[in-house]
Design an enzyme around this catalytic site. Sequence first.
Site, PDB file in Angstrom:
ATOM      1  N   ASP A  12       0.854  -1.192   0.000  1.00  0.00           N
ATOM      2  CA  ASP A  12       0.000   0.000   0.000  1.00  0.00           C
ATOM      3  C   ASP A  12       0.894   1.248   0.000  1.00  0.00           C
ATOM      4  O   ASP A  12       1.897   1.307   0.710  1.00  0.00           O
ATOM      5  CB  ASP A  12      -0.920  -0.007   1.226  1.00  0.00           C
ATOM      6  CG  ASP A  12      -2.074   0.974   1.084  1.00  0.00           C
ATOM      7  OD1 ASP A  12      -3.221   0.515   0.952  1.00  0.00           O
ATOM      8  OD2 ASP A  12      -1.827   2.201   1.095  1.00  0.00           O
TER       9      ASP A  12
ATOM     10  N   VAL B 270     -10.976   2.883  -3.660  1.00  0.00           N
ATOM     11  CA  VAL B 270     -10.569   2.467  -5.011  1.00  0.00           C
ATOM     12  C   VAL B 270     -11.551   1.383  -5.493  1.00  0.00           C
ATOM     13  O   VAL B 270     -11.650   0.311  -4.882  1.00  0.00           O
ATOM     14  CB  VAL B 270      -9.128   1.922  -5.020  1.00  0.00           C
ATOM     15  CG1 VAL B 270      -8.754   1.419  -6.416  1.00  0.00           C
ATOM     16  CG2 VAL B 270      -8.136   2.996  -4.582  1.00  0.00           C
TER      17      VAL B 270
ATOM     18  N   HIS C  38     -10.146  -5.292  -3.552  1.00  0.00           N
ATOM     19  CA  HIS C  38      -8.817  -5.533  -2.969  1.00  0.00           C
ATOM     20  C   HIS C  38      -8.944  -5.994  -1.532  1.00  0.00           C
ATOM     21  O   HIS C  38      -9.814  -5.547  -0.800  1.00  0.00           O
ATOM     22  CB  HIS C  38      -7.922  -4.287  -3.054  1.00  0.00           C
ATOM     23  CG  HIS C  38      -8.567  -3.022  -2.564  1.00  0.00           C
ATOM     24  ND1 HIS C  38      -9.477  -2.326  -3.330  1.00  0.00           N
ATOM     25  CD2 HIS C  38      -8.446  -2.328  -1.408  1.00  0.00           C
ATOM     26  CE1 HIS C  38      -9.882  -1.259  -2.660  1.00  0.00           C
ATOM     27  NE2 HIS C  38      -9.281  -1.240  -1.473  1.00  0.00           N
TER      28      HIS C  38
ATOM     29  N   HIS D 217      -6.992  -5.850   1.941  1.00  0.00           N
ATOM     30  CA  HIS D 217      -5.888  -5.265   2.707  1.00  0.00           C
ATOM     31  C   HIS D 217      -5.382  -6.342   3.668  1.00  0.00           C
ATOM     32  O   HIS D 217      -6.171  -6.978   4.375  1.00  0.00           O
ATOM     33  CB  HIS D 217      -6.360  -4.113   3.596  1.00  0.00           C
ATOM     34  CG  HIS D 217      -6.867  -2.906   2.885  1.00  0.00           C
ATOM     35  ND1 HIS D 217      -6.134  -1.759   2.759  1.00  0.00           N
ATOM     36  CD2 HIS D 217      -8.055  -2.655   2.289  1.00  0.00           C
ATOM     37  CE1 HIS D 217      -6.840  -0.838   2.120  1.00  0.00           C
ATOM     38  NE2 HIS D 217      -8.016  -1.361   1.823  1.00  0.00           N
TER      39      HIS D 217
HETATM   40  P1  5GP Z   1      -9.818   1.353   0.129  1.00  0.00           P
HETATM   41  O1  5GP Z   1     -10.168   2.556   0.975  1.00  0.00           O
HETATM   42  O2  5GP Z   1     -10.402   1.479  -1.256  1.00  0.00           O
HETATM   43  O3  5GP Z   1     -10.182   0.063   0.804  1.00  0.00           O
HETATM   44  O4  5GP Z   1      -8.252   1.313   0.031  1.00  0.00           O
HETATM   45  C1  5GP Z   1      -7.527   1.806  -1.043  1.00  0.00           C
HETATM   46  C2  5GP Z   1      -6.071   1.709  -0.681  1.00  0.00           C
HETATM   47  O5  5GP Z   1      -5.311   1.880  -1.845  1.00  0.00           O
HETATM   48  C3  5GP Z   1      -5.610   2.786   0.322  1.00  0.00           C
HETATM   49  O6  5GP Z   1      -5.059   2.155   1.486  1.00  0.00           O
HETATM   50  C4  5GP Z   1      -4.556   3.574  -0.467  1.00  0.00           C
HETATM   51  O7  5GP Z   1      -3.444   3.974   0.337  1.00  0.00           O
HETATM   52  C5  5GP Z   1      -4.152   2.602  -1.555  1.00  0.00           C
HETATM   53  N1  5GP Z   1      -3.742   3.227  -2.799  1.00  0.00           N
HETATM   54  C6  5GP Z   1      -4.422   4.181  -3.490  1.00  0.00           C
HETATM   55  N2  5GP Z   1      -3.758   4.515  -4.612  1.00  0.00           N
HETATM   56  C7  5GP Z   1      -2.641   3.743  -4.632  1.00  0.00           C
HETATM   57  C8  5GP Z   1      -1.550   3.641  -5.553  1.00  0.00           C
HETATM   58  O8  5GP Z   1      -1.465   4.301  -6.583  1.00  0.00           O
HETATM   59  N3  5GP Z   1      -0.571   2.737  -5.247  1.00  0.00           N
HETATM   60  C9  5GP Z   1      -0.620   1.968  -4.109  1.00  0.00           C
HETATM   61  N4  5GP Z   1       0.395   1.122  -3.908  1.00  0.00           N
HETATM   62  N5  5GP Z   1      -1.640   2.040  -3.241  1.00  0.00           N
HETATM   63  C10 5GP Z   1      -2.635   2.916  -3.488  1.00  0.00           C
END
Ligand code: 5GP
Length: 116
Positions: free
Chosen positions: A30, A95, A99, A101
Site C-alpha cells: 500500500d 478504489v 482488494h 488489505h
Molecule cells: P480502500 O479505501 O479502497 O479500501 O483502500 C484503497 C487503498 O489503496 C488505500 O489504502 C490507499 O493507500 C491505496 N492506494 C491508493 N492509490 C494507490 C496507488 O497508486 N498505489 C498503491 N500502492 N496504493 C494505493
Amino acid sequence: MSGCIFCRIVAGEIPSKKVYEDEDIFAFNDISPARPVHILVIPKKHIESLAHVTEADTPVLGKMLAVANRLATEQGSPDGFRIIINTGRIGHQEVPHLHIHIVGGPEPVGPMLKKV
Ligand code: 5GP
Ligand code: ZN
C-alpha cells in the site's frame, strides 16, 4: 478497465512495489501504509467490489485469501494479521477495484472497530 488505478498497476502503467503475482492475482505494498505490513491483494480481472463478485469469481477469491495468508507470514506478520475488504460507500471503499488489505507487523493492530 483503462481508467482504473489498480488495473493500471497490474498493467505496469503505474509503478508499485510488487510482492506477488500469478496468472490471476497481483499483490503490492500500500502506498500509504497503516501498519508496518500493509499489502493489497487484488484480482487481475477488474471486479469493482466484493458486492460485484459472481459464483464464477469464487476460485480466485479463495486463492486471494490463501495467498494473503502466505504473504502476511513471509512479509513480516507471522504471528497473525488482519484482512480488511472495504466495500462500497458504507464500507468506505476508495478504489473501485476489489482488494484485500493485509495489515499487521510485530505489534497487534488493535481492536477492530470502536463499538457503538
Ligand atoms: P480502500 O479505501 O479502497 O479500501 O483502500 C484503497 C487503498 O489503496 C488505500 O489504502 C490507499 O493507500 C491505496 N492506494 C491508493 N492509490 C494507490 C496507488 O497508486 N498505489 C498503491 N500502492 N496504493 C494505493
Ligand atoms: Zn480495475
